[in-house]
Design an enzyme around this catalytic site. Structure first.
Site, PDB file in Angstrom:
ATOM      1  N   GLU A   1       0.742  -1.341  -0.128  1.00 37.62           N
ATOM      2  CA  GLU A   1      -0.023   0.037  -0.195  1.00 37.62           C
ATOM      3  C   GLU A   1       0.880   1.144  -0.085  1.00 37.62           C
ATOM      4  O   GLU A   1       0.545   2.248  -0.610  1.00 37.62           O
ATOM      5  CB  GLU A   1      -0.880   0.019   1.333  1.00 37.62           C
ATOM      6  CG  GLU A   1      -1.927  -1.102   1.148  1.00 37.62           C
ATOM      7  CD  GLU A   1      -2.740  -0.843   2.284  1.00 37.62           C
ATOM      8  OE1 GLU A   1      -4.100  -0.608   2.253  1.00 37.62           O
ATOM      9  OE2 GLU A   1      -2.437  -1.144   3.421  1.00 37.62           O
TER      10      GLU A   1
ATOM     11  N   TYR B   1     -15.229  26.695  -0.149  1.00 35.00           N
ATOM     12  CA  TYR B   1     -15.204  25.325  -0.201  1.00 35.00           C
ATOM     13  C   TYR B   1     -14.067  24.956  -1.282  1.00 35.00           C
ATOM     14  O   TYR B   1     -13.545  23.810  -1.117  1.00 35.00           O
ATOM     15  CB  TYR B   1     -16.621  24.728  -0.674  1.00 35.00           C
ATOM     16  CG  TYR B   1     -17.356  25.342  -1.688  1.00 35.00           C
ATOM     17  CD1 TYR B   1     -16.933  25.161  -2.903  1.00 35.00           C
ATOM     18  CD2 TYR B   1     -18.321  26.337  -1.503  1.00 35.00           C
ATOM     19  CE1 TYR B   1     -17.781  25.786  -4.039  1.00 35.00           C
ATOM     20  CE2 TYR B   1     -19.342  26.677  -2.442  1.00 35.00           C
ATOM     21  CZ  TYR B   1     -18.884  26.565  -3.827  1.00 35.00           C
ATOM     22  OH  TYR B   1     -19.615  27.102  -4.620  1.00 35.00           O
TER      23      TYR B   1
ATOM     24  N   GLU C   1      -8.392   6.063  10.075  1.00 34.24           N
ATOM     25  CA  GLU C   1      -8.970   6.817  10.921  1.00 34.24           C
ATOM     26  C   GLU C   1      -8.097   8.019  11.358  1.00 34.24           C
ATOM     27  O   GLU C   1      -8.291   9.108  11.533  1.00 34.24           O
ATOM     28  CB  GLU C   1      -8.932   5.939  12.108  1.00 34.24           C
ATOM     29  CG  GLU C   1      -9.986   4.964  12.143  1.00 34.24           C
ATOM     30  CD  GLU C   1      -9.602   3.538  11.621  1.00 34.24           C
ATOM     31  OE1 GLU C   1     -10.260   2.484  11.583  1.00 34.24           O
ATOM     32  OE2 GLU C   1      -8.507   3.610  10.641  1.00 34.24           O
TER      33      GLU C   1
ATOM     34  N   LYS D   1     -12.177   3.843   0.490  1.00 34.86           N
ATOM     35  CA  LYS D   1     -10.987   3.310   0.325  1.00 34.86           C
ATOM     36  C   LYS D   1     -11.416   2.024  -0.526  1.00 34.86           C
ATOM     37  O   LYS D   1     -11.351   0.838  -0.357  1.00 34.86           O
ATOM     38  CB  LYS D   1     -10.078   2.653   1.637  1.00 34.86           C
ATOM     39  CG  LYS D   1      -8.786   2.174   1.207  1.00 34.86           C
ATOM     40  CD  LYS D   1      -7.853   1.918   2.557  1.00 34.86           C
ATOM     41  CE  LYS D   1      -6.522   1.325   2.135  1.00 34.86           C
ATOM     42  NZ  LYS D   1      -5.895   0.995   3.526  1.00 34.86           N
TER      43      LYS D   1
END
Length: 129
Positions: A28, A60, A80, A105
């Site tokens: 990864e 934004y 997280e 993901k």
């Protein structure tokens, strides 16, 4: 006599895509993958509505750029941790009273067929992490 408090106004930015090297596995980090982020910002938009001035609200476009940068920089092991990083940057604007950050993901290292891995964190201004 006042009625119940109105819910906050909301700005949402959905589907911010970036290429990151987040994850606990070596492949990864080495290969990287696409992450998709949705952010929800709670704030009072009445000052901006009254003034019709961008300076009186959250830009934004800038938030999207900051989220994209957070996805693509400084790899972390866990989504997280990435979600908290993004929540903190959303709450850095004093006008934002709360945020929800969703990390997708879709290429997570799972050995069975699946559509997506999704984590959503919700944070309020002034809460410690």
């Amino acid at each position: 006599m006042s009625g119940p408090a109105l819910p906050p106004d909301v700005i949402e930015i959905r589907g911010i895509r970036g290429f990151g090297r987040h994850g606990v596995f070596e492949h990864e980090r080495a290969d990287g993958q696409e992450f998709v982020v949705d952010v929800r910002l709670e704030l009072d938009t009445r000052p901006a509505a009254a003034s019709d001035d961008l300076a009186d609200t959250v830009n934004y476009g800038v938030v999207a750029e900051q989220v994209h940068q957070a996805i693509e920089s400084d790899p972390v092991d866990l989504i997280e941790t990435l979600a908290q990083r993004i929540a903190d940057l959303c709450l850095a604007d004093r006008r934002v009273t709360a945020t929800a950050v969703t990390i997708h993901k879709p290429s997570a290292p799972i050995t069975v067929p699946f559509d997506d891995v999704v984590l959503t964190v919700q944070r309020r201004a002034g809460e410690s992490t």
